[in-house]
Design a protein around this motif. Structure first.
Motif, PDB file in Angstrom:
ATOM      1  N   GLU A 123      49.094  -1.516  24.077  1.00 29.75           N
ATOM      2  CA  GLU A 123      47.829  -2.026  23.526  1.00 29.75           C
ATOM      3  C   GLU A 123      46.894  -2.480  24.639  1.00 29.75           C
ATOM      4  N   HIS A 124      47.386  -3.282  25.560  1.00 26.52           N
ATOM      5  CA  HIS A 124      46.536  -3.784  26.642  1.00 26.52           C
ATOM      6  C   HIS A 124      46.155  -2.671  27.612  1.00 26.52           C
ATOM      7  N   TRP A 125      47.047  -1.720  27.813  1.00 21.24           N
ATOM      8  CA  TRP A 125      46.745  -0.603  28.715  1.00 21.24           C
ATOM      9  C   TRP A 125      45.592   0.239  28.164  1.00 21.24           C
ATOM     10  N   ARG A 126      45.655   0.564  26.869  1.00 22.28           N
ATOM     11  CA  ARG A 126      44.613   1.411  26.287  1.00 22.28           C
ATOM     12  C   ARG A 126      43.260   0.715  26.295  1.00 22.28           C
ATOM     13  N   ARG A 127      43.255  -0.604  26.105  1.00 19.09           N
ATOM     14  CA  ARG A 127      41.988  -1.345  26.243  1.00 19.09           C
ATOM     15  C   ARG A 127      41.463  -1.231  27.668  1.00 19.09           C
ATOM     16  N   ALA A 128      42.370  -1.351  28.638  1.00 20.29           N
ATOM     17  CA  ALA A 128      41.956  -1.271  30.033  1.00 20.29           C
ATOM     18  C   ALA A 128      41.412   0.114  30.370  1.00 20.29           C
ATOM     19  N   ALA A 144      46.752  -3.059  37.320  1.00 19.86           N
ATOM     20  CA  ALA A 144      48.073  -3.225  36.717  1.00 19.86           C
ATOM     21  C   ALA A 144      48.476  -4.694  36.699  1.00 19.86           C
ATOM     22  N   HIS A 145      48.112  -5.449  37.740  1.00 20.71           N
ATOM     23  CA  HIS A 145      48.381  -6.894  37.719  1.00 20.71           C
ATOM     24  C   HIS A 145      47.742  -7.537  36.491  1.00 20.71           C
ATOM     25  N   ARG A 146      46.499  -7.162  36.207  1.00 22.14           N
ATOM     26  CA  ARG A 146      45.786  -7.767  35.076  1.00 22.14           C
ATOM     27  C   ARG A 146      46.396  -7.345  33.747  1.00 22.14           C
ATOM     28  N   VAL A 147      46.683  -6.059  33.602  1.00 24.07           N
ATOM     29  CA  VAL A 147      47.236  -5.558  32.337  1.00 24.07           C
ATOM     30  C   VAL A 147      48.592  -6.200  32.059  1.00 24.07           C
ATOM     31  N   ILE A 148      49.441  -6.268  33.077  1.00 23.98           N
ATOM     32  CA  ILE A 148      50.784  -6.817  32.852  1.00 23.98           C
ATOM     33  C   ILE A 148      50.715  -8.318  32.622  1.00 23.98           C
ATOM     34  N   THR A 149      49.809  -9.017  33.308  1.00 23.27           N
ATOM     35  CA  THR A 149      49.656 -10.455  33.057  1.00 23.27           C
ATOM     36  C   THR A 149      49.259 -10.705  31.611  1.00 23.27           C
ATOM     37  N   ALA A 150      48.278  -9.964  31.117  1.00 21.93           N
ATOM     38  CA  ALA A 150      47.860 -10.120  29.724  1.00 21.93           C
ATOM     39  C   ALA A 150      49.019  -9.821  28.776  1.00 21.93           C
ATOM     40  N   THR A 151      49.790  -8.789  29.097  1.00 22.90           N
ATOM     41  CA  THR A 151      50.902  -8.379  28.244  1.00 22.90           C
ATOM     42  C   THR A 151      51.995  -9.427  28.196  1.00 22.90           C
ATOM     43  N   VAL A 152      52.468  -9.847  29.369  1.00 20.74           N
ATOM     44  CA  VAL A 152      53.626 -10.737  29.391  1.00 20.74           C
ATOM     45  C   VAL A 152      53.273 -12.118  28.868  1.00 20.74           C
ATOM     46  N   CYS A 153      52.052 -12.585  29.110  1.00 18.93           N
ATOM     47  CA  CYS A 153      51.668 -13.891  28.569  1.00 18.93           C
ATOM     48  C   CYS A 153      51.607 -13.843  27.047  1.00 18.93           C
ATOM     49  N   ALA A 154      51.057 -12.764  26.509  1.00 20.64           N
ATOM     50  CA  ALA A 154      51.055 -12.622  25.042  1.00 20.64           C
ATOM     51  C   ALA A 154      52.480 -12.504  24.518  1.00 20.64           C
ATOM     52  N   TRP A 155      53.324 -11.803  25.245  1.00 20.52           N
ATOM     53  CA  TRP A 155      54.713 -11.585  24.805  1.00 20.52           C
ATOM     54  C   TRP A 155      55.498 -12.889  24.739  1.00 20.52           C
ATOM     55  N   VAL A 156      55.283 -13.791  25.699  1.00 22.06           N
ATOM     56  CA  VAL A 156      56.033 -15.056  25.670  1.00 22.06           C
ATOM     57  C   VAL A 156      55.435 -16.042  24.678  1.00 22.06           C
ATOM     58  N   VAL A 250      55.037  -9.458  36.373  1.00 27.70           N
ATOM     59  CA  VAL A 250      53.781  -9.005  36.974  1.00 27.70           C
ATOM     60  C   VAL A 250      54.042  -8.264  38.283  1.00 27.70           C
ATOM     61  N   ALA A 251      55.111  -8.631  38.997  1.00 27.97           N
ATOM     62  CA  ALA A 251      55.456  -7.929  40.234  1.00 27.97           C
ATOM     63  C   ALA A 251      55.699  -6.450  39.991  1.00 27.97           C
ATOM     64  N   ASN A 252      56.042  -6.086  38.759  1.00 23.32           N
ATOM     65  CA  ASN A 252      56.283  -4.683  38.437  1.00 23.32           C
ATOM     66  C   ASN A 252      55.023  -3.833  38.516  1.00 23.32           C
ATOM     67  N   ALA A 253      53.872  -4.444  38.758  1.00 18.57           N
ATOM     68  CA  ALA A 253      52.659  -3.657  39.019  1.00 18.57           C
ATOM     69  C   ALA A 253      52.892  -2.681  40.164  1.00 18.57           C
ATOM     70  N   ARG A 254      53.697  -3.079  41.145  1.00 19.72           N
ATOM     71  CA  ARG A 254      54.013  -2.158  42.240  1.00 19.72           C
ATOM     72  C   ARG A 254      54.790  -0.951  41.741  1.00 19.72           C
ATOM     73  N   TYR A 255      55.735  -1.177  40.829  1.00 21.79           N
ATOM     74  CA  TYR A 255      56.466  -0.045  40.266  1.00 21.79           C
ATOM     75  C   TYR A 255      55.537   0.879  39.486  1.00 21.79           C
ATOM     76  N   VAL A 256      54.544   0.319  38.790  1.00 20.38           N
ATOM     77  CA  VAL A 256      53.576   1.153  38.072  1.00 20.38           C
ATOM     78  C   VAL A 256      52.843   2.061  39.056  1.00 20.38           C
ATOM     79  N   VAL A 257      52.434   1.492  40.188  1.00 21.18           N
ATOM     80  CA  VAL A 257      51.739   2.281  41.204  1.00 21.18           C
ATOM     81  C   VAL A 257      52.669   3.336  41.798  1.00 21.18           C
ATOM     82  N   PHE A 258      53.921   2.972  42.020  1.00 15.77           N
ATOM     83  CA  PHE A 258      54.876   3.954  42.537  1.00 15.77           C
ATOM     84  C   PHE A 258      55.091   5.083  41.522  1.00 15.77           C
TER      85      PHE A 258
END
Length: 421
Positions: A123-128, A144-156, A250-258
């Protein structure tokens, strides 16, 4: 057979009086380089003037992650440790205390919770993507830092407004970037972590007092958790553990880039992922975690003496377990520099082979409880890169410097002409 101590000849010893500068200049390659040089999966060295045993490979991992053999206390420089986990966290607990706290984290990452995380990320990715389509170019790592931050904060259970997402994403990114650095990058990580800790403590206090009504989920679980002694976590420790849910995700943003880099360099996988079954996407994510540099090594201090390779590991000895080199060990991974998801086949993973998140079992050892989040995030993000958008990759420096910890493509992976699908 009598085992030998660090200053004896049972295992090879790095020739330098102190190897700290070599570690800083070689980064991820420091331990693998010496294992090849000495023809050994274990060697002795000095780092920061302290004796250390460096270990690599599947057999080494089976010893390093054997029960309560090692503790993580005092096993990393304080400037690094405070950004990765900090005092009071599950990482520095041992024995029953560790297992009880670990149960809390593992209870948060069951199949239903991971499906919800995947849905939120999509959901957050498609908005981005809609926003990226209005921009001349974007740096995928930053986005990716922003998308994952929005995702994980909503998830918790702590959904944030856009301006606060920007602030939290910058703080988490700075913590991650500072872990392997000396100087300004590390200092900035600590400065912004202090701000995040104040926010996390405020969230815990607000949840406990009822000032913030959060749905059942990870934030509420951390705020109300009681340790094995029946005591509720103090506010500071609860805040640290809340951050330990958010920052590593959020550190997984690097994996997204990889993953994006792997698709760019292996374009046939774009179509393959678009039509892939769950097993194929799983193997692709495993191979991203194996092939690309994330955490170089992990430190431990011996709690229970043992012997290996005719060397006595005694209580208090410092050891470094080579994660990156083990994931590139040619005796286990033929042509390890080649990106090949099909190398995994269909059999179950050995718990001491792919050790980007540690070895052994998470339930009773020090394997990271967030591994399921990382795998889910990578599967979802790789699928979205392949199916939810089209984009161009302009000329840029996509080189990865293994001396830079944590590693990343130098450009951050720039996208141009993004178009939603």
């Amino acid at each position: 057979m009598k085992t030998k101590r660090l200053n004896d000849s049972a295992i090879p010893r790095d020739r330098a009086p102190d190897s700290t500068l070599s570690l800083l200049s070689e980064g991820y390659a420091f331990i693998p380089n010496r294992c090849r040089r000495y023809g050994s999966d274990v060697f002795a060295a000095r780092l920061m003037l302290s004796p250390v045993i460096c270990m690599s490979g599947r057999e080494a991992a089976s010893h390093f992650y054997d029960g309560d053999r090692f503790t993580r206390r005092h096993a990393l420089p304080p400037t690094t440790f405070a950004l990765i986990q900090d005092n009071g966290s599950v990482m520095v607990l041992d024995g029953d205390a560790h297992r009880h706290r670990k149960e809390m984290f593992l209870s948060l990452v069951g199949p239903d919770a991971l499906r919800r995380f995947s849905d939120l990320l999509a959901e957050h990715w498609r908005r981005a993507v809609l926003r990226w389509a209005t921009m001349d170019s974007v740096v995928l790592l930053d986005e990716a830092h922003r998308v994952i931050t929005a995702t994980v904060c909503a998830w918790v259970g702590l959904a944030l407004p856009p301006d606060e997402i920007e602030a939290r994403a910058a703080e988490f990114a700075a913590m991650v970037a500072g872990t392997g650095a000396i100087g300004p990058r590390n200092w900035r990580g600590h400065l912004l972590r202090a701000r995040t800790e104040r926010w996390a403590r405020r969230m815990i206090e607000d949840i406990r007092s009822g000032r913030r009504d959060v749905p059942p989920g990870a934030a509420r679980t951390v705020a109300t958790h009681r340790d094995a002694d029946g005591r509720r976590l103090d506010v500071r420790t609860a805040g640290v553990e809340l951050i330990n849910l958010l920052r590593p995700t959020v550190a997984n943003a690097r994996y997204v880039v990889f993953a994006a880099l792997a698709l760019h360099e292996n374009p046939h996988w774009v179509a393959a992922l678009a039509d892939a079954d769950a097993g194929t996407r799983q193997r692709f994510a495993w191979e991203v975690r194996r092939a690309f540099p994330f955490i170089p090594f992990i430190g431990g201090r011996v709690r229970e003496p043992f012997a290996w390779r005719d060397h006595a590991f005694e209580v208090g000895d410092w050891a470094l377990m080579d994660l990156y080199g083990t994931n590139h060990d040619p005796s286990r991974w033929p042509t390890p520099e080649r990106f090949d998801p099909d190398r995994f086949g269909t059999e179950a993973l050995d718990p001491f082979d792919l050790i980007s998140h540690g070895g052994g079992a998470a339930v009773d050892g020090h394997r990271c409880p967030g591994e399921g989040i990382t795998q889910t995030l990578l599967i979802t993000a790789a699928g979205l890169l392949a199916t939810s958008m089209r984009y161009e990759v302009p000329p840029q420096d996509l080189g990865i410097d293994l001396a830079d910890i944590p590693a990343r493509p130098r450009s951050g992976f720039v996208l141009r002409a993004v178009r939603p699908v």
